[in-house]
Design a protein around this motif. Sequence first.
Motif, PDB file in Angstrom:
ATOM      1  N   LEU A  45     -13.008  -1.918  13.649  1.00  0.00           N
ATOM      2  CA  LEU A  45     -11.620  -1.625  14.010  1.00  0.00           C
ATOM      3  C   LEU A  45     -10.720  -2.409  13.467  1.00  0.00           C
ATOM      4  CD1 LEU A  45     -12.096  -1.724  18.595  1.00  0.00           C
ATOM      5  CD2 LEU A  45     -12.041  -0.174  16.149  1.00  0.00           C
ATOM      6  N   ALA A  46     -10.421  -3.107  12.198  1.00  0.00           N
ATOM      7  CA  ALA A  46      -9.642  -3.786  11.172  1.00  0.00           C
ATOM      8  C   ALA A  46      -9.479  -2.637  10.365  1.00  0.00           C
ATOM      9  CB  ALA A  46     -10.567  -5.229  10.939  1.00  0.00           C
ATOM     10  N   GLY A  47     -10.290  -1.795  10.136  1.00  0.00           N
ATOM     11  CA  GLY A  47      -8.818  -0.805   8.592  1.00  0.00           C
ATOM     12  C   GLY A  47      -9.736  -0.777   8.074  1.00  0.00           C
ATOM     13  N   GLY A  48      -9.493  -1.064   6.769  1.00  0.00           N
ATOM     14  CA  GLY A  48     -10.948  -1.104   5.646  1.00  0.00           C
ATOM     15  C   GLY A  48     -10.440  -2.119   5.129  1.00  0.00           C
ATOM     16  N   ASN A  72       0.567 -11.928   2.504  1.00  0.00           N
ATOM     17  CA  ASN A  72       0.977 -12.058   4.089  1.00  0.00           C
ATOM     18  C   ASN A  72       0.680 -11.061   5.067  1.00  0.00           C
ATOM     19  OD1 ASN A  72       1.794  -9.105   3.694  1.00  0.00           O
ATOM     20  ND2 ASN A  72       3.183 -10.489   1.708  1.00  0.00           N
ATOM     21  N   THR A  73       1.269 -10.928   6.283  1.00  0.00           N
ATOM     22  CA  THR A  73       0.491  -9.974   7.302  1.00  0.00           C
ATOM     23  C   THR A  73       0.048  -8.608   6.957  1.00  0.00           C
ATOM     24  OG1 THR A  73       2.108 -11.438   8.725  1.00  0.00           O
ATOM     25  CG2 THR A  73       1.236  -9.578   9.879  1.00  0.00           C
ATOM     26  N   VAL A  74       0.423  -8.416   5.854  1.00  0.00           N
ATOM     27  CA  VAL A  74       0.277  -6.711   5.725  1.00  0.00           C
ATOM     28  C   VAL A  74      -0.566  -6.472   4.090  1.00  0.00           C
ATOM     29  CG1 VAL A  74       2.465  -5.983   7.173  1.00  0.00           C
ATOM     30  CG2 VAL A  74       2.594  -6.193   4.376  1.00  0.00           C
ATOM     31  N   SER A  75      -0.454  -7.938   4.047  1.00  0.00           N
ATOM     32  CA  SER A  75      -1.246  -7.330   2.344  1.00  0.00           C
ATOM     33  C   SER A  75      -2.175  -8.543   1.962  1.00  0.00           C
ATOM     34  CB  SER A  75      -0.338  -7.858   1.238  1.00  0.00           C
ATOM     35  OG  SER A  75      -0.746  -8.201  -0.136  1.00  0.00           O
ATOM     36  N   ALA A  87      -9.719 -15.398   4.545  1.00  0.00           N
ATOM     37  CA  ALA A  87     -10.915 -13.995   5.250  1.00  0.00           C
ATOM     38  C   ALA A  87     -10.450 -14.122   6.790  1.00  0.00           C
ATOM     39  CB  ALA A  87     -11.725 -14.463   5.109  1.00  0.00           C
ATOM     40  N   TYR A  88     -10.107 -15.142   7.385  1.00  0.00           N
ATOM     41  CA  TYR A  88     -10.348 -14.698   8.809  1.00  0.00           C
ATOM     42  C   TYR A  88      -8.922 -15.022   8.885  1.00  0.00           C
ATOM     43  CZ  TYR A  88     -10.320 -16.270  14.106  1.00  0.00           C
ATOM     44  OH  TYR A  88     -10.411 -16.639  15.165  1.00  0.00           O
ATOM     45  N   ALA A  89      -7.711 -15.607   8.525  1.00  0.00           N
ATOM     46  CA  ALA A  89      -6.684 -14.824   8.236  1.00  0.00           C
ATOM     47  C   ALA A  89      -6.478 -13.473   8.242  1.00  0.00           C
ATOM     48  CB  ALA A  89      -5.345 -15.634   7.697  1.00  0.00           C
ATOM     49  N   SER A  90      -7.629 -13.107   7.744  1.00  0.00           N
ATOM     50  CA  SER A  90      -7.006 -11.702   6.902  1.00  0.00           C
ATOM     51  C   SER A  90      -7.357 -10.021   7.838  1.00  0.00           C
ATOM     52  CB  SER A  90      -7.800 -11.149   5.433  1.00  0.00           C
ATOM     53  OG  SER A  90      -7.610 -12.594   4.436  1.00  0.00           O
ATOM     54  N   GLU A  91      -8.920 -11.117   8.547  1.00  0.00           N
ATOM     55  CA  GLU A  91      -9.832 -10.152   9.645  1.00  0.00           C
ATOM     56  C   GLU A  91      -7.821  -9.720  10.378  1.00  0.00           C
ATOM     57  OE1 GLU A  91     -12.773  -9.940  12.681  1.00  0.00           O
ATOM     58  OE2 GLU A  91     -12.696 -11.624  11.135  1.00  0.00           O
ATOM     59  N   ASN A  92      -7.259 -10.603  11.088  1.00  0.00           N
ATOM     60  CA  ASN A  92      -6.621 -11.030  12.480  1.00  0.00           C
ATOM     61  C   ASN A  92      -5.645  -9.597  11.939  1.00  0.00           C
ATOM     62  OD1 ASN A  92      -7.875 -12.261  14.694  1.00  0.00           O
ATOM     63  ND2 ASN A  92      -8.232 -13.809  12.811  1.00  0.00           N
ATOM     64  N   GLY A  93      -5.175 -10.274  10.869  1.00  0.00           N
ATOM     65  CA  GLY A  93      -3.441  -9.114  10.449  1.00  0.00           C
ATOM     66  C   GLY A  93      -3.782  -7.721   9.963  1.00  0.00           C
ATOM     67  N   ALA A  94      -5.417  -7.994   9.140  1.00  0.00           N
ATOM     68  CA  ALA A  94      -5.571  -5.738   9.047  1.00  0.00           C
ATOM     69  C   ALA A  94      -5.777  -5.514  10.579  1.00  0.00           C
ATOM     70  CB  ALA A  94      -7.114  -5.951   8.983  1.00  0.00           C
ATOM     71  N   ALA A 135      -4.093  -2.264  12.354  1.00  0.00           N
ATOM     72  CA  ALA A 135      -4.685  -0.957  12.824  1.00  0.00           C
ATOM     73  C   ALA A 135      -5.002  -0.702  14.113  1.00  0.00           C
ATOM     74  CB  ALA A 135      -6.674  -1.129  12.038  1.00  0.00           C
ATOM     75  N   MET A 136      -4.443  -1.594  15.248  1.00  0.00           N
ATOM     76  CA  MET A 136      -3.678  -0.926  16.479  1.00  0.00           C
ATOM     77  C   MET A 136      -3.201  -0.937  16.705  1.00  0.00           C
ATOM     78  SD  MET A 136      -7.294  -1.626  17.996  1.00  0.00           S
ATOM     79  CE  MET A 136      -7.701  -0.897  16.430  1.00  0.00           C
TER      80      MET A 136
END
Length: 287
Positions: free
Chosen positions: A87-90, A173-176, A234-241, A245-246
């Motif tokens: 549930l984290a998009g791509g 960043n939050t979206v990239s 990676a941990y920050a990217s996962e939560n941002g993704a 997605a949500m």
Amino acid sequence: MASMRDIKRRKESIQSTGQITKAMKLVSTVKLQKAKTRAENTKPYFHNMYEAVGSMLKKSGNILHPYISGGKSEKKGIIVVSSNRGLAGGYNSNLIKLVLSSGIGKEDAIVYAVGRKGKDALARRGYVIEEDYSEVMNEPLFSDAAAIGRKVLKDFAEGRIGEIYLAYTEFKNTVSHIPTFIKLLPVAVPEEAGEEETSDKLTLMNYEPEAEEALELIIPKYVNSLIYGGLVQAYASENGARMQAMDSATNNAEEMISDLSLKYNRARQSSITQELTEIIAGANAIN
């Protein structure tokens, strides 16, 4: 046209799903704030360590050491940092695509998996999973990175692998979020950039004690630092993704509810009109 009962059930189902995605978005947002701070604080050290060791080795002259020349094995060790949940998009699929397109065949790769999604996806494709460090992604610590580093360096020293790579998702960043694949060992020595570095080239690095002994101390710290940086990024990217997605899922649910509400009202209006028509027709028949 669907019946009013079907539309109502569909609408209630989507409303329930929308509440779940909204709650997951809020949870990911809270986690992201903490993870983002850690990632931003770690990134300068992460990049400077990578550049500093490369610059140091460029000024070291000809040093014969496996950390520079490579190991004895043709196998490549790949530390793959993914997530434990979907549930984290791509997020996970983009990382897996990067590993598959890295040019390292599955017959030559040994995977050290950090995250169940990456482990399961690569295992299905026939990759050898040497170790599973999935629990690390619940809350990455430097001690976790050091444990991974000790394992891969041990395998490197014993000749099980001849190169070490790190696959993770860089947090811009939050979206990239950018899937990244870097080589940890043997350490790549930067090539000369031009004449402006001629004076630097003439000044060789002095080691105390001997260069080989110094590398035995420096390179493990370098590897552990890069692994930790990859885990935090990676941990920050996962939560941002996941937050993205949500948020997208919640917006889609609201649009679907709005559309179903319109369909429900039309169906209800049609049902009322049909009942009135039947009543009027029955009254006229009696008269």
